[in-house]
Scaffold this active site. Structure first.
Site, PDB file in Angstrom:
ATOM      1  CG  HIS A 155      -0.922  -1.731  -5.697  1.00  0.00           C
ATOM      2  ND1 HIS A 155      -0.031  -0.717  -5.948  1.00  0.00           N
ATOM      3  CD2 HIS A 155      -1.715  -1.833  -6.781  1.00  0.00           C
ATOM      4  CE1 HIS A 155      -0.274  -0.222  -7.155  1.00  0.00           C
ATOM      5  NE2 HIS A 155      -1.289  -0.884  -7.688  1.00  0.00           N
TER       6      HIS A 155
ATOM      7  CB  SER B 223      -1.447  -2.561 -10.581  1.00  0.00           C
ATOM      8  OG  SER B 223      -2.503  -1.929  -9.884  1.00  0.00           O
TER       9      SER B 223
ATOM     10  CG  ASP C 227       1.850   0.169  -3.295  1.00  0.00           C
ATOM     11  OD1 ASP C 227       0.608   0.192  -3.161  1.00  0.00           O
ATOM     12  OD2 ASP C 227       2.402  -0.077  -4.394  1.00  0.00           O
TER      13      ASP C 227
END
Ligand SMILES: *[C@@H]1O[C@H](CO)[C@@H](O)[C@H](O)[C@H]1NC(C)=O
Length: 350
Positions: A328, A35, A325
């Site tokens: 991340h 990610s 978040d």
């Protein structure tokens, strides 16, 4: 005449052998990983590990939630811009882009994946081995598009970037007992690095020469991990940061081996640990107010769909947050890391 030209060629060859080839400009950046470098591949893959909805992407061009797990762009997007290529790197599986776009940069990365097949199976995301298969397909498409010579040159001069490994520990090894019953932490690190080692040999054989392998970030300071450390007042878990350092140190040893063993290769290891740690320890120096929780929701556990709910707690200005978040980085942290690496580790490819 002919012999004069031969002598001239011979001299040029010697120069090349002795001092290395003057690096041609990087024409494309080709990305593999999780990610931290996925630009939306998971939107087109049968997984629920996604972020193509608000508030993700709210500071991206047009406020578009592309599938990047942050409010704006990723470090790899900033590299692409710094190399003078383009402002962001598109996802390979996104049908809005074609080989014409991918010829100047592409990401095969998938949020939730790891080196280990067990990790990618957990979220049914693109396994690391399959990212290499996509790269092989890309190489064929590139040959059809540019012709063999130009495609080979592009493959040779492109910069290859990897950013992967965190999920093998935080989603897999320390959470589900499959791998932890088979391997000690040290053995598991070596298992993962064996997969990375094979990957570097594979892309080298396919023509890659310039490679920047990412180390691990400060896993112990991710808000989600801090949340599990409530006994210690939600401090960073240093044992996880130490693990990240060990893993990165072992990667550097491998890197030395690649540079010695593989003719014409140039591999560097991007340190993704120390700059984020400096920022986390002195957030105000960088203009951040908040470091222990993410911007989205309460910032303690929300990511992906949990971040979707229009939470009254979501922050107004993500630039004040190190994390967007619970796992991340915010775009601003990505920018700080990218600016630093462009001045240091990656500068030799400029
Ligand atoms: C992961 O799965 C692929 C496809 O089944 C396989 O080729 C590969 O060897 C596996 N990797 C490891 C390290 O087991």
């Amino acid at each position: 005449m002919v012999s004069e030209r031969l002598t001239h060629l011979f001299k040029i060859n010697l120069l090349v052998i002795c001092f290395g080839q003057a690096g041609a400009k990087v024409p494309a950046i080709i990305v593999f990983g999780d990610s931290t470098v996925d630009a939306g591949n998971n939107n087109y893959y049968p997984t629920i590990v996604r972020s193509n909805f608000a508030p993700y992407g709210r500071d991206f061009e047009g406020g578009k939630p592309t599938g990047r797990f942050t409010n704006g762009r990723l470090a790899t997007d900033f590299y692409s811009e710094a190399f003078g290529i383009k402002p962001f790197i598109p996802a390979y599986l996104d049908p809005a882009y074609s080989i014409k776009d991918f010829a100047t940069g592409v990401t095969f990365a998938s949020a939730g994946t790891g080196f280990d097949n067990v990790t990618s199976n957990l979220g049914n995301v693109v396994p690391f081995w399959k990212q290499l298969e996509y790269f092989k397909e890309y190489r064929k498409r590139l040959t059809n598009y540019l012709g063999r010579n130009k495609a080979n040159e592009l493959i040779r001069e492109a910069l290859y970037i990897t950013s992967i490994g965190t999920n093998d520990f935080i989603l897999n090894y320390f959470v589900i007992p499959i791998r932890s019953s088979q391997f000690t932490v040290d053995e598991y690190q070596n298992f993962l690095l064996g997969i990375l080692d094979k990957f570097v040999y594979d892309i080298y054989r396919l023509g890659a020469r310039k490679i920047a392998v990412g180390g691990l970030p400060p896993i112990g300071c991710l808000p989600l991990i801090r949340t599990t450390n409530f006994k210690a007042g939600s401090a960073c878990r240093e044992e996880f940061n130490n693990l990240a350092r060990e893993f990165s140190d072992k990667t550097i040893v491998l890197c030395a081996k690649w540079n010695l063993a593989l003719r014409g290769i140039r591999v560097v290891v991007s340190n993704l640990l120390d700059v984020p740690l400096q920022v986390i320890r002195n957030p105000h120096l960088y203009g951040f107010d908040s470091v222990a929780v993410g911007c989205c929701g309460t910032g303690t556990i929300e990511l992906s769909y949990l971040c979707k709910e229009t939470s009254p707690f979501t922050c107004k200005d993500a630039n004040k947050y190190v994390f967007f978040d619970a796992v991340h980085p915010s775009e601003k942290l990505y920018r700080i890391v990218a600016d630093h690496l462009m001045k240091t580790t990656l500068s030799e490819f400029l």
